[in-house]
Write a protein that holds these residues in place. Structure first.
Motif, PDB file in Angstrom:
ATOM      1  N   SER A  12       0.027  14.039 -19.809  1.00 42.38           N
ATOM      2  CA  SER A  12      -0.926  15.065 -19.381  1.00 42.38           C
ATOM      3  C   SER A  12      -1.864  14.535 -18.300  1.00 42.38           C
ATOM      4  O   SER A  12      -2.156  15.228 -17.318  1.00 42.38           O
ATOM      5  N   THR A  15      -0.134  14.477 -15.042  1.00 42.65           N
ATOM      6  CA  THR A  15      -0.097  15.814 -14.450  1.00 42.65           C
ATOM      7  C   THR A  15      -1.420  16.156 -13.776  1.00 42.65           C
ATOM      8  O   THR A  15      -1.438  16.716 -12.678  1.00 42.65           O
ATOM      9  N   THR A  64      -4.943  19.493 -18.335  1.00 39.88           N
ATOM     10  CA  THR A  64      -3.863  20.072 -17.542  1.00 39.88           C
ATOM     11  C   THR A  64      -4.076  21.574 -17.364  1.00 39.88           C
ATOM     12  O   THR A  64      -3.885  22.110 -16.266  1.00 39.88           O
TER      13      THR A  64
END
Length: 110
Positions: A12, A15, A64
């Motif tokens: 995460s 990302t 995210t």
């Protein structure tokens, strides 16, 4: 906390970092058909991981979700949310910016 929780947290965070250039690029336009589902999935996964007791994974996916919500708001192709010092580009293409005006701060973008 299991090692699985840390793996999902790491993914995460990766990302989040990967989305930073998209948010910084004023010319980036991400289709809503891409960004809205990614935002929705991040929100769903946040609740899912939290319900499984994987708190760190849930926190990472919340980050995210926030990043994708910013992409939806500021980088959609509708150009609804332009910064106040920018105007809409001409529709007929009559005015073309000088190349020096189109370069980014690093000098390698056109």
């Amino acid at each position: 906390m299991s090692w699985h929780d840390l793996v999902f947290l790491g993914g995460s965070l990766l990302t989040v970092v990967a989305l930073l250039p998209t948010l910084r690029d004023l010319d980036a336009r991400i289709p809503l058909a891409t960004s809205v589902p990614k935002f929705a999935l991040a929100v769903i996964y946040t609740g899912t991981f939290y319900s499984l007791g994987m708190t760190f994974s849930a926190i990472g996916l919340l980050g995210t979700a926030v990043m994708w919500s910013l992409v939806v708001r500021y980088r959609s192709p509708t150009r609804r949310y332009l910064p106040t010092d920018q105007s809409e580009p001409p529709i007929d293409g009559a005015t073309v910016a000088e190349p020096s005006q189109r370069l980014g701060t690093d000098g390698d973008r056109l």
